[in-house]
Design a protein around this motif. Structure first.
Motif, PDB file in Angstrom:
ATOM      1  N   ALA A 246       0.793  -1.662  -0.133  1.00  0.00           N
ATOM      2  CA  ALA A 246      -0.019   0.239  -0.043  1.00  0.00           C
ATOM      3  C   ALA A 246       0.707   1.335   0.040  1.00  0.00           C
ATOM      4  CB  ALA A 246      -0.951   0.113   1.444  1.00  0.00           C
ATOM      5  N   ARG A 247       0.804   2.163  -0.693  1.00  0.00           N
ATOM      6  CA  ARG A 247       0.726   3.633  -0.288  1.00  0.00           C
ATOM      7  C   ARG A 247       1.105   4.265   0.539  1.00  0.00           C
ATOM      8  NH1 ARG A 247      -1.868   6.970  -5.628  1.00  0.00           N
ATOM      9  NH2 ARG A 247      -3.261   5.621  -5.053  1.00  0.00           N
ATOM     10  N   LYS A 248      -0.176   4.416   1.107  1.00  0.00           N
ATOM     11  CA  LYS A 248      -0.238   4.315   2.312  1.00  0.00           C
ATOM     12  C   LYS A 248      -0.540   3.957   3.414  1.00  0.00           C
ATOM     13  CE  LYS A 248      -2.153   9.014   1.228  1.00  0.00           C
ATOM     14  NZ  LYS A 248      -3.317  10.306   1.397  1.00  0.00           N
ATOM     15  N   PRO A 249       0.529   3.196   5.490  1.00  0.00           N
ATOM     16  CA  PRO A 249      -0.218   2.260   5.553  1.00  0.00           C
ATOM     17  C   PRO A 249      -0.659   2.239   5.674  1.00  0.00           C
ATOM     18  CG  PRO A 249       1.937   4.145   6.918  1.00  0.00           C
ATOM     19  CD  PRO A 249       0.977   4.596   5.421  1.00  0.00           C
ATOM     20  N   ALA A 250      -1.973   0.341   5.690  1.00  0.00           N
ATOM     21  CA  ALA A 250      -3.164   0.374   5.525  1.00  0.00           C
ATOM     22  C   ALA A 250      -2.930  -1.410   5.724  1.00  0.00           C
ATOM     23  CB  ALA A 250      -3.727  -0.057   4.177  1.00  0.00           C
ATOM     24  N   TYR A 251      -4.065  -2.261   6.043  1.00  0.00           N
ATOM     25  CA  TYR A 251      -4.710  -3.519   6.694  1.00  0.00           C
ATOM     26  C   TYR A 251      -5.000  -4.019   5.259  1.00  0.00           C
ATOM     27  CZ  TYR A 251      -2.210  -2.585  11.683  1.00  0.00           C
ATOM     28  OH  TYR A 251      -1.474  -2.431  12.521  1.00  0.00           O
ATOM     29  N   ARG A 252      -4.814  -5.017   5.151  1.00  0.00           N
ATOM     30  CA  ARG A 252      -6.077  -5.959   4.592  1.00  0.00           C
ATOM     31  C   ARG A 252      -6.746  -6.781   5.024  1.00  0.00           C
ATOM     32  NH1 ARG A 252      -3.170 -10.234   0.840  1.00  0.00           N
ATOM     33  NH2 ARG A 252      -1.525  -9.729   2.843  1.00  0.00           N
ATOM     34  N   LEU A 253      -8.312  -6.183   5.064  1.00  0.00           N
ATOM     35  CA  LEU A 253      -9.209  -6.697   5.887  1.00  0.00           C
ATOM     36  C   LEU A 253     -10.414  -7.629   5.964  1.00  0.00           C
ATOM     37  CD1 LEU A 253     -11.189  -3.804   8.061  1.00  0.00           C
ATOM     38  CD2 LEU A 253      -8.051  -5.160   8.813  1.00  0.00           C
ATOM     39  N   VAL A 254     -10.281  -8.866   6.375  1.00  0.00           N
ATOM     40  CA  VAL A 254     -11.423 -10.625   5.551  1.00  0.00           C
ATOM     41  C   VAL A 254     -12.686 -10.195   6.910  1.00  0.00           C
ATOM     42  CG1 VAL A 254     -12.679 -12.480   5.028  1.00  0.00           C
ATOM     43  CG2 VAL A 254      -9.509 -11.096   4.539  1.00  0.00           C
ATOM     44  N   ILE A 255     -14.210  -9.775   6.074  1.00  0.00           N
ATOM     45  CA  ILE A 255     -15.248  -9.170   6.990  1.00  0.00           C
ATOM     46  C   ILE A 255     -16.547 -10.379   6.969  1.00  0.00           C
ATOM     47  CG2 ILE A 255     -15.937  -7.684   7.668  1.00  0.00           C
ATOM     48  CD1 ILE A 255     -14.233  -5.437   6.418  1.00  0.00           C
ATOM     49  N   ASP A 256     -16.340 -11.105   7.786  1.00  0.00           N
ATOM     50  CA  ASP A 256     -18.316 -11.210   7.657  1.00  0.00           C
ATOM     51  C   ASP A 256     -19.377 -10.605   7.429  1.00  0.00           C
ATOM     52  OD1 ASP A 256     -19.760 -13.834   7.443  1.00  0.00           O
ATOM     53  OD2 ASP A 256     -19.369 -14.828   9.559  1.00  0.00           O
ATOM     54  N   PHE A 257     -19.685 -10.686   6.154  1.00  0.00           N
ATOM     55  CA  PHE A 257     -21.566  -9.769   6.740  1.00  0.00           C
ATOM     56  C   PHE A 257     -22.228 -10.306   6.810  1.00  0.00           C
ATOM     57  CE2 PHE A 257     -17.769  -6.645   4.543  1.00  0.00           C
ATOM     58  CZ  PHE A 257     -18.713  -5.545   5.355  1.00  0.00           C
TER      59      PHE A 257
END
Length: 123
Positions: free
Chosen positions: A39-50
């Protein structure tokens, strides 16, 4: 997904109730939080259960200032689930995870004040 907004900007234009209903904001529980070093800016990848209707979706979120990867699984968050998927570097982001800026402009996640069923729609 994350869109930077100017917290000092004035209020948005008045919209009709149907415009509000067009934005599908749901609650989900973070299953996984993964590093996102590309990522260009600090970030996380999230896996979300909807829940069973929306299912499991992925998101990129610039939330590294207030949250560690270990803090996120099990946390409920709000997200816009009806935007088209968006390519963010090598990752496809399905939903826009919502937050508010703190006094320094760092994201604070939007979460219900008590547990609710995954997939519930904001009204």
């Amino acid at each position: 997904m994350h869109v930077t907004h100017d917290a000092a900007a004035g209020a948005a234009a008045t919209i009709g109730f149907d415009d509000f209903l067009a934005v599908d904001i749901r609650v989900g529980t973070i299953l996984e939080a993964l590093p996102f070093p590309e990522a260009r800016k600090p970030a996380y990848r999230l896996v979300i259960d909807f829940g069973p209707v929306i299912g499991v979706k992925r998101s990129s979120a610039q939330i590294t200032e207030h949250y560690s990867l270990a803090d996120l699984p099990g946390r409920q968050v709000a997200a816009v689930v009806n935007f088209p998927p968006r390519q963010i570097g090598p990752v496809m982001s399905d939903v826009l995870t919502l937050g508010f800026p703190d006094e320094s402009g760092h994201v604070v996640l939007v979460s219900p004040s008590r547990p609710v069923p995954n997939g519930g729609r904001l009204f």
